[in-house]
Design an enzyme around this catalytic site. Structure first.
Site, PDB file in Angstrom:
ATOM      1  N   ASP A  47       0.833  -1.207   0.000  1.00 54.54           N
ATOM      2  CA  ASP A  47       0.000   0.000   0.000  1.00 54.54           C
ATOM      3  C   ASP A  47       0.870   1.260   0.000  1.00 54.54           C
ATOM      4  OD1 ASP A  47      -2.828   0.930   0.412  1.00 54.54           O
ATOM      5  OD2 ASP A  47      -1.955   1.873   2.183  1.00 54.54           O
ATOM      6  N   GLU A 100       1.680  -0.543  -5.011  1.00 54.66           N
ATOM      7  CA  GLU A 100       0.602   0.421  -5.272  1.00 54.66           C
ATOM      8  C   GLU A 100       1.251   1.795  -5.185  1.00 54.66           C
ATOM      9  OE1 GLU A 100      -3.355   2.659  -3.833  1.00 54.66           O
ATOM     10  OE2 GLU A 100      -1.638   2.313  -2.571  1.00 54.66           O
TER      11      GLU A 100
HETATM   12  O1  TEU Z   1      -4.590   4.034  -1.488  1.00 47.67           O
HETATM   13  C1  TEU Z   1      -3.659   5.083  -1.727  1.00 47.67           C
HETATM   14  C2  TEU Z   1      -4.220   6.241  -2.401  1.00 47.67           C
HETATM   15  O2  TEU Z   1      -3.505   7.182  -2.628  1.00 47.67           O
HETATM   16  C3  TEU Z   1      -5.681   6.189  -2.729  1.00 47.67           C
HETATM   17  O3  TEU Z   1      -6.261   6.338  -1.496  1.00 47.67           O
HETATM   18  C4  TEU Z   1      -6.192   7.240  -3.637  1.00 47.67           C
HETATM   19  O4  TEU Z   1      -5.500   8.409  -3.513  1.00 47.67           O
HETATM   20  C5  TEU Z   1      -7.613   7.556  -3.283  1.00 47.67           C
HETATM   21  O5  TEU Z   1      -8.339   6.366  -3.351  1.00 47.67           O
HETATM   22  C6  TEU Z   1      -8.205   8.593  -4.196  1.00 47.67           C
HETATM   23  O6  TEU Z   1      -8.715   8.020  -5.357  1.00 47.67           O
HETATM   24  C7  TEU Z   1      -4.290   3.057  -0.567  1.00 47.67           C
HETATM   25  C8  TEU Z   1      -5.451   2.098  -0.415  1.00 47.67           C
HETATM   26  O7  TEU Z   1      -5.673   1.446  -1.618  1.00 47.67           O
HETATM   27  C9  TEU Z   1      -6.637   2.866   0.077  1.00 47.67           C
HETATM   28  O8  TEU Z   1      -7.783   2.067   0.152  1.00 47.67           O
HETATM   29  C10 TEU Z   1      -6.297   3.432   1.432  1.00 47.67           C
HETATM   30  O9  TEU Z   1      -7.347   4.233   1.879  1.00 47.67           O
HETATM   31  C11 TEU Z   1      -5.017   4.255   1.402  1.00 47.67           C
HETATM   32  O10 TEU Z   1      -3.971   3.593   0.708  1.00 47.67           O
HETATM   33  C12 TEU Z   1      -4.501   4.508   2.795  1.00 47.67           C
HETATM   34  O11 TEU Z   1      -3.981   3.326   3.341  1.00 47.67           O
END
Ligand code: TEU
Length: 594
Positions: free
Chosen positions: A226, A309
């Site tokens: 993540d 990610e």
């Molecule tokens: O997501 C990282 C992230 O940057 C996304 O949250 C994105 O910016 C956001 O969805 C806007 O479209 C990861 C995970 O996939 C997400 O579910 C988490 O909320 C986030 O990290 C924090 O851990």
């Protein structure tokens, strides 16, 4: 109407084939399970691990190679589990460690690999370390595991810098010290309940190496990492006035001009890619992934993987995460973010292969996940507008029919391309986004931190419909679902599509079966001469083994005029009905043997 029937000499090479014995992750189709919303075994309205285990045969029959599970660790669930309080145990709402062991071994028995989610940028504010940091006070070793700083202003009443939270509001929260006085501030790039670790502290690195080993010992085959681009912050934590995301809805073009001040423009990366926000894509993250790679490489076979990610632009920067001594894969968000536009799709496909091939990594493809509007709805929106963060009832609604038609075609393109693909739960049903959820159900911190200005991600996280005429559409044994299921979901239920010719579920099954038989994931790619204008046309040829020389034309027509296939092309699958003359209509894709 296109009439040309070019021969094999008219191909423009894009990507070389992998050997037939390439490791599993080079061409794996990985199905993302969002544990809260896939299958509920106990009727509390929240999905759980025993529910998942019971339904794994569905995924074997679907024909995927692996599953990726969003976090199931102990968590107060302020960000649906992406706020981890204990990385070595399961949240009671999802089950127990023995349940996780059972899930992993059942998956393996069915021939499915298991990838788990690792959240290393931040912990939950209820993690023991953070509780200890609050108790121990300024200057302590406990605070040194997180990013605590004195505030600015005469009494430290202003945050240490101007960084916002990705979810809205400030990126810092001030604590109250043990003596009751206002104290230091801690950094949280996401929610207040998600304090960022300080990765310059070796204790943090050691802890995560140990967490990797813990889950490897339990048999997992890999980790989705993540916010992989966020762990290291620029020294000094300088102010930043540009966008928070390097790639997001509002900044979907690499050339987007960033409004930067003088201080920021001084920090132009040496490759000339543009200003680099001080919280993203810092050089130090690569040392972390080199260490993790060596941790995984030291494990017994089979090979375990890391998938980044990382919302990083341009793709040449993203490819640095998948150099041979770092991660194995990185999500291709450029592909996900591409509008229904043939020219942009061709550009993204070309760049993706070029940059990943340059470092020897497989290209990945993805259209949906738990953070974005489902592609069956996204592609039914006005394609000239940026991708929205959720869709509310009072906003422009997607054209469901158009969206599904394009989604089926987009997926047929994705699964026809060599590399590894990610499929998000429910997309195999053509599931649309929930766009009429009453606000009182919304749980995404984005919605609350922006006071509803951003709808957020709940609409893509609604529990799966399995059986039309059952409580909670077969999600669990009771009527309870943690988010309401839209009325329309019944028609998309698995039992409504299974065995039904032309259903989206059967289309996915057929695509995955042909892809596996023809080893399309390991094939080479070349542009066919039909590519151009509103047409994307790739020839995928398996390069070695007994399949040597098989050639599959993967063609999508995004234009208004039907497209004629080359003479002799034998259609294997199409995402929608073809014209009476065998031509490919608007928004339809085909796989055809040449
Ligand atoms: O997501 C990282 C992230 O940057 C996304 O949250 C994105 O910016 C956001 O969805 C806007 O479209 C990861 C995970 O996939 C997400 O579910 C988490 O909320 C986030 O990290 C924090 O851990």
């Amino acid at each position: 109407m296109t009439q040309s029937t070019p021969d094999a000499t008219a191909l423009t090479p894009l990507h070389d084939a992998d050997p037939a014995d390439a490791p599993w992750w080079r061409d794996a189709v990985i199905y993302q399970i969002y544990p809260r919303s896939w299958a509920d075994s106990d009727g509390d309205g929240i999905g759980d691990l025993p529910g998942i285990t019971a339904r794994l045969p569905y995924l074997r029959d679907l024909g995927v190679d692996a599953i990726w599970l969003s976090p199931f660790y102990v968590s107060p669930m302020h960000d649906a589990g992406y706020d981890v309080a204990d990385y070595r145990d399961i949240d009671p709402v999802f089950g127990s460690l023995p349940d996780a062991d059972a899930l992993i071994s059942t998956a393996h028995d069915l021939g499915l690999k298991v990838v788990v989610d690792l959240v290393p940028n931040h912990s939950s504010s209820e993690h023991e370390w953070f509780k200890a940091a609050l108790a121990a006070g300024p200057g302590s070793a406990e605070r040194g595991r997180y990013v605590f700083r004195e505030g600015k202003g005469a009494n430290g009443e202003e945050p240490p810098n101007n960084w916002p939270s990705v979810f809205g509001g400030e990126g810092w929260t001030r604590v109250t010290e043990a003596d009751g006085t206002p104290g230091e501030w801690y950094l949280h790039i996401f929610d207040t309940t998600q304090p960022d670790y300080d990765w310059t502290n070796p204790e943090v690195g050691d802890e995560f190496a140990s967490i990797l080993e813990f889950w490897c010992a339990r048999g997992v085959d890999g980790f989705r990492v993540d916010v992989a681009h966020g762990l290291v912050k620029e020294a000094g934590l300088p102010d930043w006035h540009g966008p928070m995301q390097m790639l997001d809805a509002a900044d979907s073009s690499a050339e987007a001009a960033l409004p930067v001040g003088e201080e920021e423009s001084a920090r132009i990366h040496e490759t000339g890619d543009g200003p680099r926000p001080p919280m993203w894509d810092q050089e130090g993250v690569h040392d972390i992934y080199r260490r993790w790679r060596s941790v995984l490489d030291a494990q017994p076979a089979p090979e375990r993987i890391l998938c980044a990610e990382a919302w990083v632009k341009p793709e040449s920067r993203l490819a640095r995460y998948v150099r041979s001594d770092e991660m194995h894969q990185a999500f291709n968000f450029d592909f996900l973010d591409t509008h229904w536009d043939a020219e942009r799709l061709r550009e993204v496909i070309t760049t993706s292969f070029r940059e990943n091939d340059h470092v020897g990594a497989p290209t990945t493809w993805v259209l949906s996940n738990h953070d974005v509007v489902r592609h069956a709805s996204r592609l039914g929106l006005d394609q000239s507008l940026p991708r929205p963060n959720g869709i509310g009832a009072d906003q422009a609604q997607p054209n469901a029919e158009l969206g599904l038609k394009r989604a089926r075609a987009a997926t047929m393109l994705m699964l026809g391309l060599p590399g590894s693909s990610y499929v998000y739960q429910g997309e195999e049903l053509g599931l649309p986004e929930s766009t009429d959820m009453p606000d009182e159900f919304r749980q995404d911190p984005t919605f609350h931190r922006t006071e509803g200005k951003e709808i957020g991600r709940d609409g893509c996280r609604v529990p799966m419909p399995w059986v039309r005429d059952a409580p909670s559409l077969g999600f669990g044994p009771s009527d309870a679902t943690w988010l309401p299921q839209p009325e329309a979901y019944g028609a998309y239920a698995v039992d409504q599509q299974e065995g039904v010719e032309g259903s989206t579920l059967e289309l996915y099954r057929s695509m995955l079966s042909v892809r596996r038989a023809d080893r399309l994931g390991l094939g080479s790619a070349a542009w066919h001469d039909l590519s151009g204008g509103d047409v994307v046309a790739v020839v995928n040829a398996s390069g070695s083994g007994s399949d040597a020389g098989r050639r599959m034309l993967v063609l999508v027509n995004l234009g208004a005029e039907p497209v004629a296939l080359p003479s002799g092309a034998e259609v294997v699958l199409s995402s929608g009905p073809l014209g009476a003359d065998g031509q490919v209509p608007t928004d339809v894709a085909v796989w055809a043997r040449l």
